[in-house]
Design an enzyme around this catalytic site. Structure first.
Site, PDB file in Angstrom:
ATOM      1  N   HIS A  76       0.879  -1.372  -0.027  1.00 41.26           N
ATOM      2  CA  HIS A  76       0.034   0.150  -0.108  1.00 41.26           C
ATOM      3  C   HIS A  76       0.825   1.315   0.042  1.00 41.26           C
ATOM      4  CE1 HIS A  76      -3.465  -2.351   2.374  1.00 41.26           C
ATOM      5  NE2 HIS A  76      -3.607  -2.193   0.828  1.00 41.26           N
ATOM      6  N   ARG A  81      -7.955 -11.425   5.721  1.00 43.94           N
ATOM      7  CA  ARG A  81      -6.774 -11.940   6.199  1.00 43.94           C
ATOM      8  C   ARG A  81      -6.668 -11.642   7.764  1.00 43.94           C
ATOM      9  NH1 ARG A  81      -4.150  -7.970   2.328  1.00 43.94           N
ATOM     10  NH2 ARG A  81      -4.503  -9.254   0.244  1.00 43.94           N
ATOM     11  N   GLU A 122      -4.685   6.347  -5.481  1.00 40.95           N
ATOM     12  CA  GLU A 122      -3.229   5.748  -5.933  1.00 40.95           C
ATOM     13  C   GLU A 122      -3.310   5.809  -7.445  1.00 40.95           C
ATOM     14  OE1 GLU A 122      -4.981   2.281  -3.466  1.00 40.95           O
ATOM     15  OE2 GLU A 122      -2.992   1.439  -3.600  1.00 40.95           O
TER      16      GLU A 122
END
Ligand code: ADP
Length: 399
Positions: free
Chosen positions: A179, A240, A385
């Site tokens: 990230h 996760r 991003e």
């Protein structure tokens, strides 16, 4: 200059076309289910949304279709593919070799390929994206932006595991962090909002999407982050586990005879919010269930916010208590006031105080949500991003 930003997954291509230096989005789209029945492409631009379902056997077919939609019909976002000045690619793993964004040449391609073993699910499709872009758009420069690059400034104490160093030297086993593009974008924007040079700004950035990670930033540089060799380590995520005792693996091998594939699946795809709640990996759904009294959903959220708070406290220590702001970003961080509130509850004595009313009113926009007098500010800063990839690509290719 028009810049195409590509993010290629195993059976998908996410893309956006930007106009630089303005940084505006001209079109964006998603190609899904490549190589499967029901492959489709959805594109939105100034002329509205278009969806096409047709056979697309591979990434090359997907990219060609995207370019066709970008350049044909009334009000097409691009007059011709020749308008594209450069292509920026998201690449997940750059190992230690790539500490910043690079122009792609044959040597760079080979180096990225050498890192496939470190990110076997992600890097190969990213590479396919670069290869087909070179083939389909010959002569247009390609730029690779790495998820790991921003964290290459971490000191050894933060990136080494306490295991024999030969494993680091011979097998590159260390913490890399991910990230990075998001943490870097949010950090730069936060420094602007605080009116300080990035090089003098200390931050704790919390990227809370399906994947979640937190980053300690000192003087604009990443000094620690929660993800490790892979994106499994750290915070509780959608599916996760984040941190857990690795000996659980040996135990499950012995007691349940689980193999590597089953264990990988268990901790990457069936754990986290989904595993604890047994119901969903989606924070929106879990919050709604909690409202209705669902104890498992409530517990999953509590584990999520507790782990995050623990890391915020640890990173305040990493920064010697000198932290300008805690910043929330990505799907959950930008849109969920209640998760923000529960993650910093009780940190007032460490100088992190939230204004509940301000916080409650902020969804999906930039804002300072700290209480007046809070030594450390609390900000919400939507991440972008793709825009950072476009900006890096522009900076590297306009010369
Ligand atoms: P990705 O990592 O796939 O880019 P996102 O950044 O889009 O993910 O974040 C997805 C997460 O954001 C999901 O858990 C979703 O529930 C959460 N989310 C999105 N909107 C809201 C909202 N309004 N309230 C709470 N959570 C939200």
């Amino acid at each position: 200059m028009k810049i195409l930003v590509l993010n290629c997954g195993s059976s998908s291509i996410k893309y956006q076309v930007f106009a630089l230096p303005e940084g505006t989005v001209i079109a964006k789209g998603l190609v899904q289910k490549l190589g499967e029945p029901g492959a489709s492409i959805r594109q939105s631009s100034g002329r509205g949304d278009v969806t096409v379902t047709e056979v697309m056997p591979d990434h090359t077919a997907g990219l060609k279709k995207a370019l066709e939609l970008l350049t044909t019909g009334d009000g097409a976002p691009l007059a011709s593919v020749r308008d594209l000045g450069a292509i920026g690619h998201r690449v997940v793993h750059g190992g230690e070799r790539f500490t910043e964004t690079v122009l792609v040449d044959d040597e760079v391609l080979a180096e990225i390929e050498r890192h496939n073993e470190l990110a076997p699910l992600h890097n190969p499709p990213n590479l396919v994206g670069i290869r087909i872009a070179r083939e389909v758009l010959p002569g247009v420069p390609n730029v690779a932006v790495f998820d790991t690059a921003f964290h290459q400034t971490m000191p050894k104490t933060a990136y080494l595991y306490a295991i024999p160093q030969s494993l680091y030297r011979e097998a590159q086993i260390r913490r890399y962090g991910f990230h990075g593009t998001s943490h870097r974008y949010v950090a730069a924007r936060t420094a602007e909002l605080l009116g300080k040079p990035a090089s003098e700004t200390n931050l704790i950035t919390c990227h809370l999407g399906n994947g979640t990670s937190i980053c300690a930033i000192e003087g604009g540089r990443s000094v620690d982050t929660s993800m490790g060799l892979t994106p499994l380590e750290g915070l509780v995520m959608g599916t996760r586990a984040g941190d857990f005792d690795p000996a659980i693996i040996f135990h499950l091998e012995r007691v349940r005879k689980m193999d590597t594939k089953a264990l990988d699946d268990l901790f990457n795809k069936k754990s986290g919010l989904l595993g604890v709640s047994g119901k969903s990996n989606d924070v929106r759904e879990l919050l709604a269930l909690r409202e209705k009294g669902d104890a498992d959903a409530a517990l999953a959220i509590e584990l999520f916010t507790y782990r995050l708070k623990k890391y915020i406290g640890a990173y305040l220590a990493v920064l010697d208590g000198r932290c300008d702001a805690v910043v929330f970003t990505a799907g959950i961080g930008e849109n969920s006031p209640v998760i923000r509130e529960e993650s910093v509850r009780g940190l007032e004595r460490l100088g992190v105080a939230l204004d509940r009313d301000k916080n409650a009113s902020v969804i999906g926009r930039e804002a300072n949500v700290s209480a007046s007098g809070s030594a450390t500010q609390i900000l919400v800063v939507p991440t972008n991003e793709e825009k950072l990839i476009a900006m890096d690509t522009y900076a590297l290719t306009r010369a």
